[in-house]
Design a protein around this motif. Structure first.
Motif, short mmCIF file in Angstrom:
data_model
loop_
_atom_site.label_atom_id
_atom_site.label_comp_id
_atom_site.label_asym_id
_atom_site.label_seq_id
_atom_site.Cartn_x
_atom_site.Cartn_y
_atom_site.Cartn_z
N ARG A 193 0.82 -1.21 0.00
CA ARG A 193 0.00 0.00 0.00
C ARG A 193 0.85 1.26 0.00
O ARG A 193 0.48 2.27 -0.59
CB ARG A 193 -0.91 0.01 1.25
N ALA A 194 2.00 1.21 0.69
CA ALA A 194 2.82 2.41 0.86
C ALA A 194 3.95 2.53 -0.14
O ALA A 194 4.44 3.64 -0.41
CB ALA A 194 3.41 2.43 2.27
N ASP A 244 5.97 -6.66 4.20
CA ASP A 244 5.48 -6.00 5.42
C ASP A 244 5.91 -4.54 5.46
O ASP A 244 5.11 -3.65 5.81
CB ASP A 244 6.00 -6.73 6.66
N TYR A 245 7.16 -4.29 5.14
CA TYR A 245 7.64 -2.90 5.11
C TYR A 245 6.91 -2.09 4.04
O TYR A 245 6.54 -0.93 4.25
CB TYR A 245 9.14 -2.87 4.84
N MET A 287 3.99 -2.39 2.96
CA MET A 287 2.60 -2.11 3.31
C MET A 287 2.49 -0.90 4.22
O MET A 287 1.45 -0.25 4.28
CB MET A 287 1.99 -3.33 4.01
N SER A 288 3.56 -0.56 4.95
CA SER A 288 3.42 0.46 5.99
C SER A 288 4.37 1.65 5.89
O SER A 288 4.05 2.72 6.40
CB SER A 288 3.61 -0.20 7.36
N ILE A 289 5.50 1.51 5.25
CA ILE A 289 6.49 2.59 5.26
C ILE A 289 6.34 3.45 4.02
O ILE A 289 6.53 2.97 2.89
CB ILE A 289 7.93 2.03 5.35
N ASP A 290 6.00 4.73 4.20
CA ASP A 290 5.86 5.64 3.07
C ASP A 290 6.84 6.82 3.20
O ASP A 290 6.62 7.88 2.64
CB ASP A 290 4.43 6.15 2.95
#
Length: 610
Positions: free
Chosen positions: A57-58, A76-77, A79-82
């Motif tokens: 996502r990110a 995992d990263y 998906m969350s780190i933007d």
């Protein structure tokens, strides 16, 4: 046996021009990753390295190379780190050697290696900036006009760092080691200097513990997938340490040793001793009858090097071991290249200590002076001479012609480079102008002289990883990898205090301490290293006719950088002192690099996505 060394990738912005650029790279390239728009983001041909591709996502992430991180963790990263800064922290913590491409909020952050083993180049094509790790894909897009003045610097031995960084082809800009590139959707780009946090200077025990962990992780990054891995076991400290670490992992390891011709060479004896301590590991020996001489097979096909490299003169020797590796189905071949750069140490580092720890510094300098046969007055002058980087290079802007003096202290801001006797006045003038430019406009890699020289040595050594890999691939061998030149290993080694890792009398004390308990003490008793100079001398004689023929229609001669007739005459009498100590290596490197530019890098390979 021949292979295909046309490996590499190109990164494109999410711009209308990107799809057209990608089409121009077919049929060599395939789509490695796409933008959210469906346009190509990364295209290339990378059979020589693992690839991780993740869409979150990110962020969208592509990692090309050996990275000790699971694909699930990358997802995992993603998906969350933007945040680009947070991605930098994540990637800096990953052991291995790789390029990373991370798309965050429309911008693409492209990074290679901090010390140069994974290089990057930038070009502007069809109104947009793009990045790549191969100049040959870019030259297909922007042309191939050679800067003869920049190329002249590559005739030098050694090539000063800042001159090695100058663009050789118009429109193709090399990025400095440790510099990444941000590509924006509007087609612009900006370089970003990624500064790695320097560790606190450690003592031998703490430093060796860190080097041990980082080196083990670097090897594990290549062996964790299992399969068959070959490891060069030359008999020296460096390759022996890599081999013992590799044998601890899950891969099926085969050790490869080349038998030298020199009866005084001790390498085979030490390799056999090491192999006896690994009875569960297969050990294959390449007989001397199958080991080509230096200078063999110089025109056996393209190697597609990004820049000229003197290592090309040994391409057949590297290729012979690579071909042997391929018979075992090796997925990657490990080499100990880089151990000398990290663990031998340079006397200039003791000069940095002169005003803070004078007794320690002077003892260290005197040790190297005795070992090198330096005259006392030269040692004192070199230690006390106070020129800064710019004034030192201004004073030494004219290179030495011919074979340089080897017995003078190596305590300057570099070695004063030598230029071969067959270089023309045009080449010498270009080199003088280049060094003068360097002296007036550039800054050293570190404020202290010794640290600058050490970083220059490490960076220029790390750049040869790509050279050795392409030579191996061109020979039909597996990808070649050098764990010592991983950023994390280099940082760990250089963080140890100079007196604990640099000695004229103790051979590679830091590496010995780091691998103690893994490599048996019996094997670590070795305190010598063979030079291989005998094979160079024999190669000159054995390949005299091929070397003479190489200068027929010389491309260097055509652009006015060498006197090819003089070089032909010298090669016809290889006992000439002008050919001592590999003085022709750099010239051959430049000649063969120019000839590769005449070939078609994009000949049919394959098409499609994946």
């Amino acid at each position: 046996m021949t292979g295909d060394a046309r490996t590499g990738f190109v990164v494109l912005p999410d711009h209308a021009a990107g799809a057209g650029i990608a089409r121009r790279l077919l049929p060599w390239a395939r789509v490695v990753a796409e933008h959210r728009s469906g346009r190509p983001m990364v295209v290339g041909h990378c059979p020589d390295r693992p690839i991780i591709r993740t869409i979150g996502r990110a962020a969208r992430v592509v990692i090309l190379g050996h990275a000790l991180i699971a694909e699930d963790a990358v997802l995992d990263y993603a998906m969350s780190i933007d945040s680009p800064d947070r991605w930098r922290v994540v990637l800096d913590a990953v052991d291995g050697s790789f390029h990373s491409i991370v798309e965050v909020n429309g911008d693409i952050h492209v990074n290679g290696a901090a010390y140069g083993s994974r290089s990057l180049y930038r070009s502007r094509v069809d109104g947009v900036d793009i990045a790549a790790d191969t100049v040959h894909a870019l030259r297909h897009l922007v042309g191939e006009k050679v800067d003869a003045g920049a190329l002249a610097a590559h005739l030098l031995e050694p090539v000063p760092h800042h001159l090695a960084q100058r663009p050789l082809l118009e429109g193709i800009e090399p990025l400095a080691p440790g510099t990444g590139l941000v590509l924006t959707p509007n087609g612009a780009s900006r370089p970003v200097r990624n500064v790695r946090r320097r560790a606190v200077v450690r003592d031998l025990e703490a430093g060796a513990h860190d080097v041990r962990g980082r080196l083990a992780a670097a090897v594990n990054a290549r062996t964790a997938a299992g399969d068959t891995v070959t490891s060069e076991l030359s008999g020296g400290y460096d390759s022996t340490s890599i081999s013992f670490l590799a044998a601890r992992g899950p891969a099926e390891i085969t050790l490869l040793t080349a038998r030298g011709r020199d009866s005084a060479n001790e390498d085979l004896e030490w390799a056999l001793l090491a192999a006896r301590h690994l009875p569960h590991v297969r050990h294959a020996i390449l007989p001397d009858s199958e080991l080509p001489f230096t200078y063999a097979g110089l025109e056996d096909g393209p190697t597609w090097l990004n820049e000229p490299s003197p290592l090309i003169v040994g391409r057949s020797r590297v290729g012979a071991l690579a071909a042997l590796a391929s018979t075992f189905g090796s997925t990657v071949h490990l080499t100990g290249h880089g151990g000398d750069h990290l663990f031998t140490g340079l006397p200039t580092l003791y000069r940095d200590l002169l005003w803070r720890r004078p007794l320690t510094a002077w003892r260290g300098l005197r040790g190297f002076g005795a070992l090198g046969g330096w005259r006392s007055r030269d040692l004192v002058y070199g230690a006390l001479e106070s020129a800064d980087f710019r004034s030192w290079w201004t004073r030494n802007s004219t290179p030495i012609t011919g074979v340089p003096e080897r017995r003078k202290p190596m305590l300057g801001w570099g070695l004063v480079p030598s230029i071969p006797a067959w270089a023309t006045s045009t080449a010498k003038s270009a080199v003088h102008e280049g060094i003068s430019w360097m002296a007036s406009t550039t800054e050293p890699l570190a404020p202290a002289r010794g640290r600058h020289v050490e970083l220059e040595s490490v960076i220029e050594g790390a750049r040869t990883v790509a050279v050795l890999n392409r030579i191996s691939l061109a020979s039909g061998g597996p990808p070649l990898s050098a764990p010592y030149f991983d950023d994390s290993v280099i940082s760990a080694a250089l963080s140890v205090a100079v007196p604990h890792r640099v000695s004229a009398w103790t051979y590679k004390p830091l590496l010995r301490a780091a691998v103690g308990g893994i490599v048996p003490d019996e094997v670590l008793r070795r305190q010598t290293k063979d030079s291989g100079s005998r094979d160079v001398e024999l190669g000159l004689r054995h390949h005299r006719d091929e070397l003479v023929a190489l200068w027929e229609g010389s491309r260097l001669g055509e652009i006015g950088l060498i006197d090819s007739e003089r070089l032909k005459r010298l090669c016809a009498t290889p006992s000439s002192f002008e050919l001592e100590d590999g003085t022709m290596f750099s010239t051959i490197a430049c000649e063969l690099w120019l000839r590769d530019l005449e070939r078609d890098f994009l000949e049919p390979q394959h098409t499609g996505k994946g």
